[in-house]
Design a protein around this motif. Structure first.
Motif, PDB file in Angstrom:
ATOM      1  N   ARG A   2       2.703  -1.072  -7.222  1.00 26.12           N
ATOM      2  CA  ARG A   2       3.163  -0.726  -5.879  1.00 26.12           C
ATOM      3  C   ARG A   2       3.454  -1.955  -5.026  1.00 26.12           C
ATOM      4  N   ALA A   3       2.632  -2.982  -5.197  1.00 26.20           N
ATOM      5  CA  ALA A   3       2.696  -4.119  -4.276  1.00 26.20           C
ATOM      6  C   ALA A   3       4.114  -4.662  -4.065  1.00 26.20           C
ATOM      7  N   LYS A  46      -1.557   1.026 -10.891  1.00 24.61           N
ATOM      8  CA  LYS A  46      -0.676   1.631  -9.886  1.00 24.61           C
ATOM      9  C   LYS A  46      -0.508   0.702  -8.694  1.00 24.61           C
ATOM     10  N   ASN A  47      -1.640   0.168  -8.216  1.00 27.81           N
ATOM     11  CA  ASN A  47      -1.562  -0.703  -7.048  1.00 27.81           C
ATOM     12  C   ASN A  47      -0.779  -1.975  -7.340  1.00 27.81           C
ATOM     13  N   PRO A  92      -5.678   3.507 -11.397  1.00 29.13           N
ATOM     14  CA  PRO A  92      -5.409   3.089 -10.018  1.00 29.13           C
ATOM     15  C   PRO A  92      -5.064   1.610  -9.860  1.00 29.13           C
ATOM     16  N   LEU A  93      -5.744   0.747 -10.588  1.00 28.62           N
ATOM     17  CA  LEU A  93      -5.476  -0.689 -10.439  1.00 28.62           C
ATOM     18  C   LEU A  93      -4.032  -1.011 -10.816  1.00 28.62           C
TER      19      LEU A  93
END
Lengths: 221, 397
Positions: free
Chosen positions: B361-362, B357-358, B354-355
């Motif tokens: 994404r940013a 991915k984020n 998840p980290l």
């Protein structure tokens, strides 16, 4: 099949007797799962005030009462000798007949409904209507040729004004249908749109012919 | 309501579910439909409840403020003539006998196999959810406004009648695919997006009008190209979408009765914002589902641009400002948003933790936001109803 229409006109015209009489009719539930019919029907009965709210602008009571006669029964309305109110919206022919394709759909939908419910037609399209001469304030703002949608049903014309928006609305009295719908012979011609990008063809030129006043169809054909 | 609007995240702290009690008639039909397909309904409901940024929304609003806005005692000058005209139109009930199925449906559904079957089911589910969300909102508004403005209240109730019919018809379509949406469950389980009344007006107006343009475009395209008529539901769209169009007209009348929502610079900014949200949401949504549109013979982007341009022209009859969607730069921006959105989806589907991915994404979200902002700032088109607009005296009809 007539009662919903009679009911609606009745409520606009403020005729409680029609409402209460209709209320005794059996409910009709549509074949699909329409969940609100029965409730709204009950409520309609409870709130009489819905029926007697006074209308603010367009429909003067006298003319609308004539409407409800006409729509509420299948007998032909008394057309002769009596002066009737005709409501209309008007704009240039290109706008009315060529550009606003949803207008064609509304007209077809309404004529279909009138057929299904055996209602006598009370709306027409008039190309270059003669009655415009009575409205210099309209004609000075109007591109020609012009096309008017004319009806004896005032609230419906109010609705059409809301829908079309770029039209002018007025009303007049006339003693006969022929006089009300008289027009000056005009040839219509619309340029093909330069850039037609819709994934479907335009509605065909002449779609409006079924809506022209009685008699003018033959002329056209 | 046939289209959705979803760039705004639902306010999750708004936990109150509107006090909606499904009418018995509706409930029964759901049970009947569910029992027709005993193995699948749970799964269908679960799939539909997956909340994504672009999923169809359920709306709720400040009902007390609505009551005040349309209270005929408080607003003695509230013009009622358009409402009365609309009430007559809705009571006429043009589509009373329209939504009758035949055996073509099941036969056609059985012929739709492979990936197209899943796409069709998704289309039916999303459409059903969108219509049903309209039903819930209008039903509640009809109930709440009954005392203060019986005419407006009855119109809302009659519109909820239409929406229930549409949702029911779509749900019966799902039964052709041996599925059913559990609408009672949806009512309770979905998040509700809260909008102040004026935002409900903008959002639902656009939703109804864009719904009309989508349905009529599909209908007319299939009429001209019947070889793509895979499933008979599309044949019903011509009459069906007239309901959507009329619903939109009612929101026009509501806004005209509250001109403070149409006549200042704030109204112009909000109008543009809602246009952009609705158009972008549809474009991104549809570009994720090109297989559906191609399956019925449409080019997704051409279809969407046609719908956007026509909806925008329609909207220009009431909103005080609209977007310049006919400027090619607008479409270019939409296309860039699609590319960014595809990258975002790819990140979501990747195996990263998840980290990571984020972090990935940013920058994409920033890029999307900047495209949106640039589209919002494009020079708008002044517009509005001739009953209110300042340019009216110069207009030639």
């Amino acid at each position: 099949m007539v009662y919903p229409a009679a009911l609606s006109v009745g409520s606009c015209a403020g005729l409680p007797p029609i409402e209460s009489e209709l209320f005794k009719r059996p409910l009709r539930i549509s074949p699909s799962s329409s969940s609100s019919s029965s409730r709204s029907f009950e409520r309609r009965a409870k709130t009489k005030e819905a029926a007697i709210i006074r209308s603010v602008s367009i429909p003067p009571p006298r003319a609308v009462a004539v409407d409800s006669n006409q729509l509420g029964s299948s007998d032909p309305p008394p057309q002769i000798e009596e002066s009737k109110k005709y409501y209309f919206v008007v704009a240039n022919a290109k706008f009315m007949l060529d550009e606003e394709e949803h207008f064609k759909e509304l007209m077809s939908e309404r004529i279909r409904l009138y057929g299904e419910r055996n209602r006598e037609q009370d709306f027409w399209l008039v190309i270059e209507p003669k009655f415009l001469d009575k409205f210099p304030n309209i004609t000075k703002r109007l591109k020609r040729p012009a096309v008017a949608l004319v009806s004896t049903n005032g609230p419906w014309i109010t609705f059409m004004k809301l829908r079309l928006d770029r039209v002018l609305a007025e009303s007049f009295d006339s003693e006969s249908l022929e006089e009300a719908l008289a027009c000056n012979p005009t040839d219509l011609r619309f340029e093909k749109p330069e850039n037609w990008v819709a994934p479907y063809p335009k509605y065909e030129f002449g779609w409006w012919e079924p809506f022209l006043p009685p008699g003018s169809n033959k002329q056209k054909a | 309501m046939a289209a959705e609007m979803a760039l705004l995240k639902p306010i999750s702290k708004f936990n109150r579910t509107p006090t909606f009690q499904p009418n018995n008639r509706f409930k029964t039909s759901i049970i009947r439909m569910s029992s027709a397909a005993p193995t699948k309904p749970k799964k269908a409901a679960k799939a539909a409840i997956k909340e994504t940024l672009l999923a169809p929304r359920f709306y709720t609003t400040d009902f007390d403020e609505m009551e005040t806005l349309f209270n005929t005692e408080i607003n003695k000058n509230l013009s009622q003539s358009e409402f009365e005209a609309l009430l007559q139109e809705f009571k006429t009930d043009y589509n009373q006998t329209h939504f009758v199925r035949n055996k073509e449906f099941k036969e056609a559904a059985d012929k739709i196999q492979g990936p197209m079957r899943k796409i069709f089911v998704e289309f039916l589910e999303r459409s059903c959810t969108a219509e049903f969300s309209g039903f819930l909102l209008y039903k509640e508004l009809g109930r709440r406004l009954k005392k203060t403005n019986p005419v407006v209240a009855e119109i809302f109730s009659l519109m909820s009648r239409d929406e229930a019919r549409h949702a029911g018809f779509l749900n019966k379509g799902l039964s052709d695919f041996n599925l059913a949406l559990d609408l009672g469950f949806l009512t309770k389980a979905r998040k509700y997006t809260f909008f102040k009344p004026k935002f409900i007006f903008y959002a639902t107006y656009l939703s109804e009008k864009i719904g009309y343009w989508r349905y009529i475009t599909i209908y007319r395209h299939l009429k001209a190209n019947p070889e793509y008529q895979l499933y008979p539901i599309f044949k019903y769209f011509e009459n069906w979408c007239q309901d959507e169009n009329r619903h939109g007209d009612f929101f026009s009348a509501l806004m005209k009765a509250q001109p403070q929502f149409l006549n200042d610079w704030k109204a112009k900014l909000w109008s543009r914002f809602f246009c952009l949200s609705v158009y972008v949401t549809m474009y991104l949504n549809d570009c994720q589902r090109t297989a559906f549109y191609e399956g019925i013979g449409l080019d997704t982007k051409e279809f969407d641009m046609h719908v956007i341009i026509e909806t925008n022209r329609t909207t220009a009859r009431i909103f005080p400002a609209v977007l310049d969607v006919e400027n090619p730069e607008f479409k270019a921006k939409l296309d860039r948003m699609v590319e960014i959105n595809q990258k975002l989806i790819a990140v979501g589907e990747s195996e990263d933790i998840p980290l990571v991915k984020n972090l990935k994404r940013a920058p994409l979200i920033a890029a999307l936001a900047s495209e949106l902002f640039a589209a919002y700032l494009m020079p708008p088109v002044e517009s509005g109803s001739v009953d209110l607009a300042e340019f009216e005296p110069q207009l030639v009809y």
